[in-house]
Design an enzyme around this catalytic site. Structure first.
Site, PDB file in Angstrom:
ATOM      1  N   ASP A  24       7.875 -22.034  37.735  1.00 23.56           N
ATOM      2  CA  ASP A  24       7.682 -21.388  36.483  1.00 23.56           C
ATOM      3  C   ASP A  24       6.628 -22.136  35.632  1.00 23.56           C
ATOM      4  O   ASP A  24       6.594 -23.505  35.897  1.00 23.56           O
ATOM      5  CB  ASP A  24       8.832 -20.832  35.559  1.00 23.56           C
ATOM      6  CG  ASP A  24       8.593 -20.153  34.656  1.00 23.56           C
ATOM      7  OD1 ASP A  24       7.485 -19.311  34.733  1.00 23.56           O
ATOM      8  OD2 ASP A  24       9.148 -19.934  33.375  1.00 23.56           O
ATOM      9  N   SER A  25       5.937 -21.589  34.681  1.00 23.28           N
ATOM     10  CA  SER A  25       5.122 -22.225  33.870  1.00 23.28           C
ATOM     11  C   SER A  25       5.646 -23.307  32.986  1.00 23.28           C
ATOM     12  O   SER A  25       5.251 -23.974  32.417  1.00 23.28           O
ATOM     13  CB  SER A  25       4.062 -21.366  33.066  1.00 23.28           C
ATOM     14  OG  SER A  25       5.082 -20.322  32.232  1.00 23.28           O
ATOM     15  N   TYR A  56       1.360 -20.119  30.712  1.00 18.54           N
ATOM     16  CA  TYR A  56       0.231 -19.496  31.564  1.00 18.54           C
ATOM     17  C   TYR A  56      -0.255 -18.205  31.045  1.00 18.54           C
ATOM     18  O   TYR A  56      -1.496 -17.779  31.355  1.00 18.54           O
ATOM     19  CB  TYR A  56       0.765 -19.244  32.775  1.00 18.54           C
ATOM     20  CG  TYR A  56       1.161 -20.641  33.896  1.00 18.54           C
ATOM     21  CD1 TYR A  56       0.928 -21.814  33.253  1.00 18.54           C
ATOM     22  CD2 TYR A  56       1.355 -20.384  34.977  1.00 18.54           C
ATOM     23  CE1 TYR A  56       1.189 -22.864  33.922  1.00 18.54           C
ATOM     24  CE2 TYR A  56       1.871 -21.673  36.016  1.00 18.54           C
ATOM     25  CZ  TYR A  56       1.413 -22.594  35.256  1.00 18.54           C
ATOM     26  OH  TYR A  56       1.717 -23.930  36.017  1.00 18.54           O
ATOM     27  N   GLY A  57       0.797 -17.553  30.333  1.00 18.86           N
ATOM     28  CA  GLY A  57       0.289 -16.103  30.056  1.00 18.86           C
ATOM     29  C   GLY A  57      -1.199 -15.920  29.117  1.00 18.86           C
ATOM     30  O   GLY A  57      -1.573 -14.709  28.976  1.00 18.86           O
ATOM     31  N   CYS A  87       7.528 -16.984  37.735  1.00 13.10           N
ATOM     32  CA  CYS A  87       6.452 -16.596  36.465  1.00 13.10           C
ATOM     33  C   CYS A  87       5.876 -15.391  37.045  1.00 13.10           C
ATOM     34  O   CYS A  87       5.090 -15.105  37.923  1.00 13.10           O
ATOM     35  CB  CYS A  87       5.283 -17.893  36.716  1.00 13.10           C
ATOM     36  SG  CYS A  87       4.144 -17.646  35.387  1.00 13.10           S
ATOM     37  N   ASN A  88       6.223 -14.412  35.717  1.00 15.77           N
ATOM     38  CA  ASN A  88       5.468 -13.148  36.149  1.00 15.77           C
ATOM     39  C   ASN A  88       4.060 -13.204  36.031  1.00 15.77           C
ATOM     40  O   ASN A  88       3.303 -12.431  36.696  1.00 15.77           O
ATOM     41  CB  ASN A  88       6.179 -11.998  35.129  1.00 15.77           C
ATOM     42  CG  ASN A  88       7.274 -11.330  35.337  1.00 15.77           C
ATOM     43  OD1 ASN A  88       7.543 -10.588  35.575  1.00 15.77           O
ATOM     44  ND2 ASN A  88       8.396 -12.369  34.790  1.00 15.77           N
ATOM     45  N   THR A  89       3.355 -14.019  35.396  1.00 15.32           N
ATOM     46  CA  THR A  89       1.969 -14.061  35.247  1.00 15.32           C
ATOM     47  C   THR A  89       1.361 -14.363  36.696  1.00 15.32           C
ATOM     48  O   THR A  89       0.314 -13.738  36.904  1.00 15.32           O
ATOM     49  CB  THR A  89       1.764 -15.036  34.158  1.00 15.32           C
ATOM     50  OG1 THR A  89       2.169 -14.841  32.965  1.00 15.32           O
ATOM     51  CG2 THR A  89      -0.081 -15.107  33.957  1.00 15.32           C
ATOM     52  N   GLU A 167      13.170 -19.663  23.087  1.00 11.71           N
ATOM     53  CA  GLU A 167      13.085 -21.151  23.042  1.00 11.71           C
ATOM     54  C   GLU A 167      13.818 -21.903  21.859  1.00 11.71           C
ATOM     55  O   GLU A 167      14.350 -23.069  22.086  1.00 11.71           O
ATOM     56  CB  GLU A 167      11.726 -21.983  23.337  1.00 11.71           C
ATOM     57  CG  GLU A 167      11.326 -21.493  24.748  1.00 11.71           C
ATOM     58  CD  GLU A 167      10.072 -22.360  25.214  1.00 11.71           C
ATOM     59  OE1 GLU A 167       9.574 -23.168  24.412  1.00 11.71           O
ATOM     60  OE2 GLU A 167       9.618 -22.273  26.234  1.00 11.71           O
ATOM     61  N   CYS A 199       9.215 -10.953  31.830  1.00 10.12           N
ATOM     62  CA  CYS A 199       9.002 -12.433  31.619  1.00 10.12           C
ATOM     63  C   CYS A 199      10.324 -12.978  31.620  1.00 10.12           C
ATOM     64  O   CYS A 199      11.617 -12.671  31.226  1.00 10.12           O
ATOM     65  CB  CYS A 199       8.321 -12.639  30.117  1.00 10.12           C
ATOM     66  SG  CYS A 199       8.312 -14.498  29.693  1.00 10.12           S
ATOM     67  N   THR A 200      10.394 -14.293  32.172  1.00 11.57           N
ATOM     68  CA  THR A 200      11.697 -14.908  32.720  1.00 11.57           C
ATOM     69  C   THR A 200      12.467 -15.492  31.149  1.00 11.57           C
ATOM     70  O   THR A 200      13.441 -15.944  31.606  1.00 11.57           O
ATOM     71  CB  THR A 200      11.638 -15.927  33.855  1.00 11.57           C
ATOM     72  OG1 THR A 200      10.431 -16.735  33.365  1.00 11.57           O
ATOM     73  CG2 THR A 200      11.534 -15.011  35.166  1.00 11.57           C
ATOM     74  N   HIS A 201      11.602 -15.507  30.252  1.00 13.42           N
ATOM     75  CA  HIS A 201      12.197 -15.941  29.019  1.00 13.42           C
ATOM     76  C   HIS A 201      13.076 -14.652  28.354  1.00 13.42           C
ATOM     77  O   HIS A 201      14.046 -14.990  28.005  1.00 13.42           O
ATOM     78  CB  HIS A 201      11.334 -16.542  27.961  1.00 13.42           C
ATOM     79  CG  HIS A 201      10.703 -17.764  28.008  1.00 13.42           C
ATOM     80  ND1 HIS A 201       9.891 -18.211  28.920  1.00 13.42           N
ATOM     81  CD2 HIS A 201      11.019 -18.874  27.397  1.00 13.42           C
ATOM     82  CE1 HIS A 201       9.719 -19.587  28.794  1.00 13.42           C
ATOM     83  NE2 HIS A 201      10.492 -19.960  27.746  1.00 13.42           N
TER      84      HIS A 201
END
Length: 280
Positions: A24-25, A56-57, A87-89, A167, A199-201
């Site tokens: 992931d980013s 990355y987004g 990472c979805n991006t 975060e 988004c993984t967040h």
């Protein structure tokens, strides 16, 4: 370095005991690690978070594709039997780069897994997607969903503040609720019955998102979706680890291992194993 309970990797040979690589980013992909540990507890996971170059987004497609190559090459050093793009991006803009760099290793992206699960879950054919600006602007979820079922209507919204809120651990903060209501208002007006966390967040904020969306909206956690997809893919290939032993993940980051440790505790609710600082 071999971690507790870790089996020595097979040299240049992939078998059921080989690791699963996840990248992931930054730290958001730890939600995928958590979902994988729940779904496939015996698998050995190697996670790379590119914390030096996050996010990355907001980057250009050219830069994102270069980063995708670098991240995949980092994992390929460990001879994984599968690569998961957390990472979805990258899933939206550079999955072909990962597949090419992976040289035949099966690749599972969170975007495709989330899209597939959303199509299976929707009842009224109206799906909402929330994600980073790059993911939303790419229309990748809409394309993936409509490739499965062209009749489904997809409505998207970028939610850039969700990453810093996650975060910071602001999972039930009043400010988070206000921002969530603002972000979801337009989607809910469209009558969606399914919402993809693109988004993984975002799974960190799933409880708040679900509360604002209401009981009539099914929440699709892309981390859970990709873990289910990974299980299906490995089972079909006869590559599931049948040892039954629970493995500690091997964690790598490109910067700030201390911050990563604190976020690991927040995301996974557990003490962090060793974190390796690597150069990309």
């Amino acid at each position: 370095m071999q971690h507790q309970g870790e089996r020595a990797p097979s040299k240049n040979r992939r078998d059921p005991s080989s690791p699963i690589g996840i990248f992931d980013s930054g730290v958001g992909g730890l939600t995928v690690v958590k979902a994988m540990q729940k779904e496939l507890p015996a698998e050995r996971l190697i996670y790379f978070g590119d914390t030096a170059r996050v996010p990355y987004g907001s980057k250009s497609q050219v830069t994102i594709r270069r980063y995708a190559h670098d991240d995949t090459a980092m994992l390929m050093k460990h001879f994984p039997k599968m690569i998961i793009v957390a990472c979805n991006t990258v899933s939206a803009l550079a999955l072909d780069v990962v597949e090419r760099t992976g040289r035949g290793v099966p690749v599972v992206g969170v975007l495709e897994a989330g899209a597939d699960l959303a199509v299976r879950r929707t009842l009224n054919g109206r799906i909402g997607v929330i994600g980073t600006q790059a993911t939303v602007c790419s229309n990748a979820y809409e394309l993936a969903i409509n490739a499965i079922d062209p009749e489904i209507e997809v409505f998207s919204a970028a939610c850039p503040l969700f990453v810093p809120l996650a975060e910071e651990g602001f999972v039930d903060h009043p400010a988070t609720r206000l921002i969530t209501e603002e972000y979801l208002e337009g989607l809910l007006r469209q009558g969606i019955d399914t919402l993809v966390l693109g988004c993984t967040h975002y799974p960190i904020l799933k409880e708040m998102i679900g509360a604002v969306a209401g009981p009539g909206v099914r929440i699709i956690d892309s981390a859970e979706a990709v873990a289910l997809s990974a299980r299906e893919t490995l089972a079909e290939a006869g590559m599931l680890d049948g040892s039954g032993r629970r493995m500690s993940p091997h964690l790598m980051v490109s910067d700030l291992p201390q911050k990563f440790r604190s976020l690991y505790r927040l995301f996974l609710g557990a003490d962090v194993p060793d974190v390796e600082l690597v150069e990309v």
